[in-house]
Design an enzyme around this catalytic site. Structure first.
Site, PDB file in Angstrom:
ATOM      1  N   LYS A  59       0.633  -1.271  -0.060  1.00  0.00           N
ATOM      2  CA  LYS A  59      -0.006   0.080  -0.007  1.00  0.00           C
ATOM      3  C   LYS A  59       0.782   1.298   0.092  1.00  0.00           C
ATOM      4  O   LYS A  59       2.131   1.216   0.769  1.00  0.00           O
ATOM      5  CB  LYS A  59      -0.969  -0.138   1.443  1.00  0.00           C
ATOM      6  CG  LYS A  59      -1.666   1.348   1.345  1.00  0.00           C
ATOM      7  CD  LYS A  59      -3.091   1.253   0.577  1.00  0.00           C
ATOM      8  CE  LYS A  59      -3.615   2.578   0.543  1.00  0.00           C
ATOM      9  NZ  LYS A  59      -4.517   2.880  -0.672  1.00  0.00           N
ATOM     10  N   CYS A 145      -2.799   9.683  -6.584  1.00  0.00           N
ATOM     11  CA  CYS A 145      -4.017   9.250  -5.652  1.00  0.00           C
ATOM     12  C   CYS A 145      -4.948  10.426  -5.862  1.00  0.00           C
ATOM     13  O   CYS A 145      -4.898  11.610  -5.776  1.00  0.00           O
ATOM     14  CB  CYS A 145      -3.676   9.020  -4.215  1.00  0.00           C
ATOM     15  SG  CYS A 145      -4.958   8.856  -3.284  1.00  0.00           S
TER      16      CYS A 145
END
Ligand code: SIN
Length: 326
Positions: A59, A145
């Site tokens: 992640k 993101c």
């Protein structure tokens, strides 16, 4: 061997290999998780490690742990998913510890560590911590993101991308790739590729989700996820044509030293095959892995090998990048 299968075609036996390499590291398979899926905790990363996946990417780690956005923040929709996770993660130290242990347990295997700062100073602080550790794998700097409220996707600010890469490569010479948002205009491909070609990037990972889509439930007349009024990144089948276009556009524009990781819309072996045909050296799986679980890796690998066998291809080099145009 999981990466080699013997297929019988027209009475002949031949070995099919899905082996690949990124930045000089050899991987027994070309299919792995996409950052964000099955990689938040040690438990999830263990599951990917023990599967037929090539390797794992963590992640995206920030300097400090983050809880991420309020739930519900992920929802499956008929042709994919919408998410606004907001980078929940355990912080860089946690993932560095995990990868260090994996390096000791499986010497010779290479891993991807995803990192993301909220400005160039944070990116550099993350890089310094990686440098100070015994990490020997490949860093993936996430510039894409779409889900942190108030923070634009860095990959759409070309000057910022150039500034960040100048600062990062002044400090860090080990293998490093970047995860990019999807681009939709040929001029933008030209412009961003010209910038990326100035740097010793190991690879470009295309694409992150299509940012800030909106999925609506007509019955309840409501959005499906809570953060940002329901806006979120779109993944899954919706993403494939855009992902393939980005893989292809970068394959055609980047210098050959910069490899491509293809991410987006991988549901079956043909999708993996198409990413490689467009130029990808590794293919990442997000929504399908989230929905199907860890068994997706074995299924996708089997389906890819069946396609390769039917076409008489023994290695990825037999077809990588060889997309025909009309
Ligand atoms: C998220 O945590 O919001 C997803 C990660 C990403 O899109 O980079």
């Amino acid at each position: 061997m999981l990466d080699c299968a013997i297929f019988h075609l027209h009475q002949e036996r031949f070995v099919i290999s899905t082996q690949t390499q990124i930045a000089g590291s050899v991987f027994a398979n070309c299919i792995m998780n996409a950052s964000g899926v099955y990689c938040h905790s040690a438990h999830e990363l263990d599951a990917v490690q023990q599967s037929t996946a090539a390797t794992f990417v963590t992640k995206s780690a920030t300097l400090a742990p983050r809880a991420g956005n309020p739930e519900p923040r992920y929802c499956t929709v008929p042709f994919g998913s919408i998410n606004s996770m907001g980078l929940p993660n355990h912080g860089l130290a946690y993932y560095l510890d995990y990868v260090s242990q994996a390096q000791r347990d499986f010497p010779g295997k290479s891993y991807f560590l995803s990192i993301t700062g909220f400005n160039v100073e944070e990116d550099l602080a993350l890089i310094r911590q990686v440098q100070a550790s015994d990490f020997a794998g490949i860093v993936e700097l996430n510039l894409s993101c779409p889900n942190v409220p108030g923070k634009p996707q860095t990959g759409y600010d070309f000057e910022a991308v150039a500034r960040i890469l100048e600062a990062v490569f002044a400090l860090y010479q080990a293998p490093l790739g970047i995860k990019l948002p999807p681009y939709f205009d040929l001029i933008h491909f030209d412009e961003i590729a010209a910038i990326l070609n100035r740097f010793p990037l190991a690879y470009v990972n295309s694409v992150n989700s299509i940012g800030n889509g909106l999925c609506v439930d007509a019955a309840s007349e409501a959005v499906l996820i809570k953060p940002k009024g329901g806006f979120g990144g779109i993944g899954g089948v919706y993403l494939k044509p855009t992902a393939l276009a980005n893989v292809r556009a970068f394959y055609e524009r980047l210098k050959p030293e910069i490899q491509i990781i293809g991410t987006g819309g991988v549901v079956n072996g043909s999708d993996v095959f198409e990413h490689i045909l467009c130029g990808a050296s590794m293919v990442q799986v997000g929504t399908t892995l989230q929905e199907e679980g860890i068994g997706a890796f074995a299924r996708l690998t089997r389906e890819l090998k069946e396609i390769m066998a039917a076409k008489g291809y023994q290695t990825l080099d037999d077809f990588r990048g060889r997309l025909k145009t009309l």
